[in-house]
Write an enzyme that holds these catalytic residues in place. Structure first.
Site, PDB file in Angstrom:
ATOM      1  N   ASP A  57       3.027  -4.477 -16.713  1.00 24.57           N
ATOM      2  CA  ASP A  57       3.639  -3.542 -15.447  1.00 24.57           C
ATOM      3  C   ASP A  57       4.744  -4.215 -15.070  1.00 24.57           C
ATOM      4  OD1 ASP A  57       3.578  -1.467 -13.291  1.00 24.57           O
ATOM      5  OD2 ASP A  57       2.820  -3.175 -11.866  1.00 24.57           O
TER       6      ASP A  57
ATOM      7  N   THR B 288       6.848  -3.189 -11.786  1.00 26.89           N
ATOM      8  CA  THR B 288       6.880  -3.296 -10.213  1.00 26.89           C
ATOM      9  C   THR B 288       5.590  -4.363  -9.524  1.00 26.89           C
ATOM     10  OG1 THR B 288       7.924  -1.143  -9.959  1.00 26.89           O
ATOM     11  CG2 THR B 288       6.883  -2.334  -7.833  1.00 26.89           C
TER      12      THR B 288
ATOM     13  N   PHE C 127      18.471  13.767  -2.096  1.00 33.62           N
ATOM     14  CA  PHE C 127      18.405  13.643  -3.521  1.00 33.62           C
ATOM     15  C   PHE C 127      17.149  14.410  -3.964  1.00 33.62           C
ATOM     16  CE2 PHE C 127      20.156   9.194  -2.663  1.00 33.62           C
ATOM     17  CZ  PHE C 127      20.907   8.830  -3.945  1.00 33.62           C
TER      18      PHE C 127
ATOM     19  N   ARG D  39      21.491  -2.497  -9.716  1.00 35.48           N
ATOM     20  CA  ARG D  39      21.680  -0.821  -9.759  1.00 35.48           C
ATOM     21  C   ARG D  39      22.838  -0.694  -8.866  1.00 35.48           C
ATOM     22  NH1 ARG D  39      15.486   0.131  -9.608  1.00 35.48           N
ATOM     23  NH2 ARG D  39      15.706   1.455  -8.090  1.00 35.48           N
TER      24      ARG D  39
ATOM     25  N   GLY E  51       5.291   2.951 -14.181  1.00 34.94           N
ATOM     26  CA  GLY E  51       5.264   4.227 -13.463  1.00 34.94           C
ATOM     27  C   GLY E  51       6.752   4.805 -12.915  1.00 34.94           C
ATOM     28  N   ASP E  52       7.632   3.793 -13.173  1.00 36.92           N
ATOM     29  CA  ASP E  52       9.189   4.039 -12.660  1.00 36.92           C
ATOM     30  C   ASP E  52       9.822   5.091 -13.518  1.00 36.92           C
ATOM     31  OD1 ASP E  52       8.818   2.499 -10.356  1.00 36.92           O
ATOM     32  OD2 ASP E  52       9.799   0.749 -11.062  1.00 36.92           O
TER      33      ASP E  52
ATOM     34  N   LYS F 110      -1.619   4.092 -19.700  1.00 32.48           N
ATOM     35  CA  LYS F 110      -1.601   2.577 -19.911  1.00 32.48           C
ATOM     36  C   LYS F 110      -2.706   2.226 -20.809  1.00 32.48           C
ATOM     37  CE  LYS F 110       1.041   1.427 -15.664  1.00 32.48           C
ATOM     38  NZ  LYS F 110       1.232   0.439 -14.817  1.00 32.48           N
TER      39      LYS F 110
ATOM     40  N   ASP G  49      -0.556  -6.004 -11.438  1.00 27.77           N
ATOM     41  CA  ASP G  49      -0.920  -6.542 -10.018  1.00 27.77           C
ATOM     42  C   ASP G  49      -1.419  -5.353  -9.188  1.00 27.77           C
ATOM     43  OD1 ASP G  49       1.401  -4.996  -9.962  1.00 27.77           O
ATOM     44  OD2 ASP G  49       2.107  -5.890  -8.093  1.00 27.77           O
TER      45      ASP G  49
END
Length: 1202
Positions: free
Chosen positions: A384, A386, A528, A585, A666-667, A791, A811
């Site tokens: 993973d 994050t 956004f 970023r 998942g990002d 996953k 996590d």
């Protein structure tokens, strides 16, 4: 109140508190235990006897009670069997109890209606429960009401998706009006029709019918099990799903029994050993039959036959007798020893201080004891992002303002300094500064103090252009709640540099600028979304000036800049490239001043577009495009998605160990790519990085077969004999019919990035092999926007078609299915909860500990287990084969070579501790050298230490040694006499000599196997030899014979034989002949074909200590992949902000600043940018006579326009 499902119905009358459940589970209890007190014994014994070896020894025990067959006493089998069953049963019981205690439903009570407290497990579908702040959501709930304005609640979904930023849920107005009135809640009568239980975390479909009206229910009305209530005093919810039907449990996957590859190989080898045992017994039975026909008639006087078929019947009995005698080729003590070794290596992991995280007082934990050696064979790691690779903490790192870069610090020679060599900026002049914020470039704070207009405009934009909510429980202690950590980092940076966002209302934003409180009228938020990749706000300053502030992806902002910004754009682009090279970023910032008359016209058109029923979105987009042009560039920000300590170095080390790492997150794609570059997973030196983003199966298949990928595949295929032969092999080892995709070597280093919807098509049966072949040729794979189920599917795909060991690490609860699917599951015990840890096999607090877990503990465990198995089979095969040779000299009568007590104690006492000592303490190199040479890990991936080939070599070596151990003593004692002339060539003396030679030979062989001698190992080896002589002289003494003559027949044999010099010369000769081929083979192997271990051992001998690790150079990349924040940002909260639905209770107002804003009722946009009309909350009253702050002492320039 009634609840209905399409497949059945649940009806609940809350007032009567009765629940009727049809088709689904009504309770919230989850069973995690495997046994109970009544089923433990039969179920555990049933499981243990499913092991072929245990069932085999039970069968031997039955044979041994038959006098006509057995030549051995029953205790030679029953003692080891009972010991094995007892030890294994105790271990299974302990594991089950520990697992149950850790996973059991939390007993903390929760109030249900009528304020009755219930445990989690007793909550039922249809109950209404009350949750309070910071409590865990125990079931899937329909939110009914809350303590917050407009029935909002704030939840943390870290257990579900690993994200720690808060999310908002809102109850329906019809239920929100019930408040906390228990009577109203109890009398509320409605019906919920919703979807059946499923694993979709991001979607919910249902309707609430009340008073003849239907109200739609979606995910925004649902609180899922696994969430935590934050910043909300209380809320009420209706239980829709409980226990295993909750979405969290639906995503957990099935718990499977995990077995190591060595276990699977052992099963195959045991079957082969049984077949070989049967073959030997058949040969000896045939020998007995022939001997009875040819020689047996000579012994008929004292061995009378019962009938004419006595030879055949004797051969039949001889077959079963030798099955008993030769059973030691599969020693039952092997399984006990394996369990002890695994348990010991598990303790090493838990005791390792270098895997202890002191900050959170979290040690490493081996939650299972059966998979340690598998840690030394990992080929694929699925991780993973994050919370696993990153800390999910965003840090304002650098910025570019008006063409000047801030963040890096240089010395007087112009050399850039490391941040640890520079003092942090002192923000003590700002009483509202966040003490946790750190910045190292003092030039930026000086520019702020000197009131540089561009710098002020830059931070003013950051303080105004966002959707962050502020909470000030105590004066001066401000806490921000942001929809993403990025926004929180930007607003916090502005706060520390003197532009403090203080509070907001639907139509205003209050900030403190350089110590002076100002209120800006919020006229519109252009939020956004995934298409715009930018955000704008239109505000009116206290002086009445209209401005538009915009932040977004640099490519998007540049397209909308005024032509006068071309030079500044070039300089800022260089800075952006530098920031991107550091893996940061980035966002570009711009603004423009608006004409009042033009804005009024735009406002009217915006209102008309926002009320359109058809094509509303496109019309609003056109208006946004119109006003967001001719912008003036202010600069750019660079945020670091802070990695966990040591992540880049860990990934680099694991890559050197030829371990492939796949990130399943998942990002969004840009976020994952930026992290991939930051942690060295993706590198600029790679030949190419493929991006698969097709929206259909055909598109995905076409992209996988693109020119670049196809070129790689064709080149590989041409170097092999044929595609079908090279790519697919049958997995005969595991007895499966599935095809195995072999490893292919690409002509360069490649990376692969694929998003979630493309992955769904790639995992289809028609394209899964195409995807797998392409992905396996890549050095790194990143799967973005994947669901928990996807996953697990990716892990299962690799397990299905690759002969490789997989490890999954995560996590959050969204990683549980992946952790359960992999061969090894590792949980990170971080801030995202404990769901992953509870489902894992191993757990620790930091990703960097994975390096030590695999390269040190995993490799040592694998090496020790392989050495143990090789040696164990050697010593037992050698022990058993001597019986085979002896059969040709005893008329195939099933007489044993050794004393019965020696047979019983050989594996339990004489050779148990030395081999356990080697298996618990041996190491070829220490941990420092293991890190220095990660290539030492590769032999484990290739199964070089123990395989069918290694087993065959062991069997050949044992066959040779058994011949030496039988024929040398036989020849030495043939027609031999003692020093006093008495005969020494009797059976008992020969048995004693043979077993003594055997014990010395296997002990010396153990010495050659060990690479690391300790005091414990030495004591075990020498102590076992000493124990052998002590026990032998005791059992062969007169006293033992007189006590029990039938059990101790070898009276006086030890003292009569072991005092002869020729006996000891025979022992020396057999020991030398047994180990001589081993020494010769290893010498030639090291000289002619040294392995990586041999090379490292030579290097260790040449160097006293390993060289210090080289300082890792700072890697900069010049990629154009920037603005990861803008590209990864989700749909914003602009609608909630301007509508007032997001607002919390009024914050504590400071009395130390002057409020110079004005209360106005400006334009309140509707539609996508606003959603609802404002609530019109009153503004804070002005506070006169403000004391000048220390921050204002630095003011030197007055500019009313700013």
């Amino acid at each position: 109140m009634h609840l209905s499902y399409h497949s059945g119905c649940i009806k609940s009358d809350f007032h009567k508190k009765k629940v009727l459940w049809i088709h689904i589970n009504a309770t919230n209890a989850i069973k995690t235990s495997k046994y109970n007190p009544f089923t433990f014994l039969p179920l555990n014994l049933f499981e243990q006897f499913q092991r072929i070896a245990n069932a085999y020894f039970l069968f031997l025990l039955v044979l041994q009670v038959i006098p006509q067959i057995s030549s051995l006493s029953w205790f030679t089998t029953v003692v080891p069997l009972v010991l094995v069953l007892t030890v294994t049963a105790l271990k299974d019981a302990t594991d089950d109890i520990v697992s149950t205690l850790e996973n059991i439903s939390n007993p903390n009570p929760f109030p249900v209606l009528r304020l009755r407290s219930e445990k989690w497990m007793d909550v039922q579908v249809g109950d209404i429960i009350k949750l309070e702040n910071n409590q865990f959501v125990t079931a899937d709930l329909l939110l009914l009401s809350s303590s917050e304005p407009l029935n909002l609640v704030y939840i943390e979904t870290a257990e579900l998706d690993g994200e720690t930023n808060l999310k908002v849920r809102q109850a329906l107005t019809v239920t929100g009006d019930l408040g906390e009135d228990i009577e109203k809640l109890a009398d509320f009568n409605g019906e919920v029709l919703c979807e059946p239980p499923n694993n979709r975390l991001d979607r919910f479909t249902g309707t609430l019918t009340y008073a003849g009206q239907k109200y739609p229910l979606d995910n925004e009305k649902i609180l899922l099990r696994g969430c935590t209530l934050r910043n909300t005093e209380w809320c009420f919810g209706l239980v829709l799903f409980g226990g295993p039907e909750t979405k969290l449990m639906q995503n957990c996957g099935k718990t499977t029994f995990k077995r190591t590859s060595i276990d699977r190989l052992m099963n195959f080898l045991v079957i082969c050993i049984f077949a070989f045992l049967a073959f030997m017994c058949i040969i000896l039975a045939i020998g007995n039959y022939c001997w009875e026909l040819n020689q047996g008639s000579q012994f008929i006087v004292f061995l009378p036959r019962q009938d004419d078929n006595a030879a055949g019947f004797s051969a039949f009995l001889t077959f079963w007798s030798y099955v008993i005698i030769l059973n030691t080729v599969v020693p039952i003590s092997l399984y006990v020893s394996v369990e002890i070794i695994r348990l010991g290596n598990s303790f090493y992991i838990e005791w390792d201080r270098k895997m202890y995280y002191a900050r959170k007082d979290t040690p490493a934990e081996a939650r299972t004891t059966t998979l340690n050696e598998e840690l030394g064979q990992i080929k694929y790691i699925f991780s993973d992002k994050t919370g696993t690779l990153t800390q999910n903490i965003m840090i304002f790192n650098k910025c570019s303002i008006n063409g000047k870069s801030y963040g890096d610090v240089y010395d007087y020679m112009g050399q850039r300094l490391e941040i640890n060599e520079v003092k942090t900026v002192d923000f003590s002049f700002n009483p509202l500064a966040d003490p946790r914020f750190m910045f190292h470039d003092h030039a930026l704070v000086e520019a702020v103090k000197l009131e540089n207009p561009e710098v002020h405009a830059f931070f003013r934009l950051l303080a105004l252009c966002h959707t962050v909510m502020a909470e000030e429980k105590k004066e001066g202690e401000i806490f921000y709640q942001a929809q993403s950590p990025d926004e929180g980092a930007l607003v916090t940076a502005a706060r520390n540099f003197g532009f403090v966002f203080r509070s907001r209302t639907p139509d205003s934003v209050s900030i403190v600028e350089m110590g002076q409180q100002r209120s800006y009228e919020l006229l519109a938020i252009l939020d956004f979304n995934n298409v715009r990749k930018r955000m704008s706000v239109i505000v009116r300053s206290p002086e009445g000036k209209l401005s538009l502030y915009c932040k977004g992806a640099d490519t998007i902002i540049y397209e909308r800049l005024h032509q006068s910004c071309s030079k500044l754009m070039d300089v800022t682009t260089e800075h952006l490239n530098e920031f991107a090279g550091d893996g940061l970023r980035t966002l570009a910032l711009a603004y423009k001043d608006l004409d009042e008359e033009y804005f009024n016209q735009w406002k009217q058109r915006h209102h008309e577009a926002s009320t359109e029923m058809d094509d509303r979105e496109s019309k609003l987009d056109q208006l946004y495009e119109e006003i967001e042009k001719d912008l003036l560039l202010l600069g750019a920000t660079a945020i670091e998605d802070k990695l966990q300590d040591g992540v880049p170095q860990t990934i680099e080390q694991l890559s050197k160990a030829d371990i492939k790492i796949w990130v399943l997150t998942g990002d969004k794609q840009e976020t994952a790519e930026n992290i991939g570059y930051s942690c060295n997973l993706l590198r600029e030196e790679m030949t190419d990085v493929f991006v698969v983003s097709g929206n259909s199966s055909d598109d995905v298949r076409q992209e996988l077969r693109s020119e670049e990928v196809l070129f790689v595949i064709i080149q590989i295929m041409t170097e092999q004999l044929s595609f079908s032969h090279a790519v697919f092999l049958t997995e005969r080892t595991l007895g499966k019919s599935a095809k195995v995709v072999t490893d292919e070597v690409a002509n360069g280093e490649y990376g692969l990035v694929i998003n979630g919807h493309s992955l769904a098509h790639a995992l289809e049966r028609s394209t899964e092999l195409e995807f797998l072949k392409t992905a396996c040729m890549c050095k790194a794979v990143i799967c973005c926007r994947v669901t928990p189920l996807q996953k697990a599917q990716v892990v299962e795909l690799v397990k299905k078609y690759k002969q490789a060991v997989t490890l999954a690490i995560g996590d959050g609860a969204n990683d549980v299915s992946m952790i359960k699917a992999a061969h090894i599951g590792v949980g990170i015990s971080g801030q995202e909860g404990m769901q992953a840890v509870l489902s894992s096999d191993y757990s620790f607090a930091q990703f960097r500990f994975l390096e030590r877990l695999l390269l040190v503990h995993g490799r040592w465990s694998y090496l020790r287990m392989c050495k143990f198995l090789r040696y164990f089979f050697y010593k037992n095969f050698t022990f058993t084969f001597v019986h085979f040779w002896y059969a040709f000299f005893c008329g195939f009568s099933a007489q044993t070579v050794y004393d019965e007590w020696f047979i019983t104690l050989y594996n339990l006492m004489y050779t148990a501790l030395p081999v356990l000592g080697m298996s618990l303490f041996d190491q070829d190199v220490n941990d420092v050298w293991s890190f220095q040479h990660p290539q030492l890990y590769v032999p484990g991936q290739l199964n070089l230490y123990f395989s069918k080939k290694a087993f065959f070599k062991c069997a050949l070596h044992s066959g040779y040694s058994s011949m030496v151990l039988f024929f040398i003593p036989y020849a030495a004692m043939y027609d031999t006499v003692r020093d006093d002339g008495k005969d020494v060539a009797d059976y008992q003396s020969f048995a004693l000599l043979t077993q003594t030679c055997l014990l010395f030979a296997v002990s010396i062989q153990l010495g050659f196997e060990m690479s690391y001698w300790t005091a414990v190992n030495t004591f075990f080896v020498l102590g076992s030899l000493a124990m052998y002589f002590v026990v032998t002289f005791t059992m062969y003494s007169n006293g033992m014979f007189l006590t029990l003559p039938s059990a101790f027949p070898f009276i006086g044999t030890a003292r009569n034989s072991l005092n002869q010099p020729n006996i000891w010369l025979t022992i020396l000769l057999t020991s030398i002949l047994c180990v001589l081929p081993v020494v010769t083979y290893r010498f030639l192997l090291i000289q002619l074909c040294p392995s990586i271990n041999d090379k490292v051992q030579i290097e260790i001998q040449a160097k006293a200590a390993p060289p210090p690790p080289t300082r890792r150079t700072r890697i900069r990349r010049t990629s154009s992949r920037r603005s990861g924040y803008a590209f990864s940002h989700a749909q914003g909260y602009g609608d909630l902000v301007t509508s007032g639905r997001f607002l919390r209770r009024p914050a504590v107002r400071s009395s130390g600043f002057t409020h110079v804003g004005r209360t106005t009722t400006g334009f309140s946009p509707m539609g996508r940018s606003a959603g609802y009309s404002p609530t019109g909350r009153p503004q804070t009253a002005k506070v006169p006579d403000v004391e000048v702050t220390s921050l204002q002492m630095y003011r030197t320039i007055k500019d009313p326009a700013l």
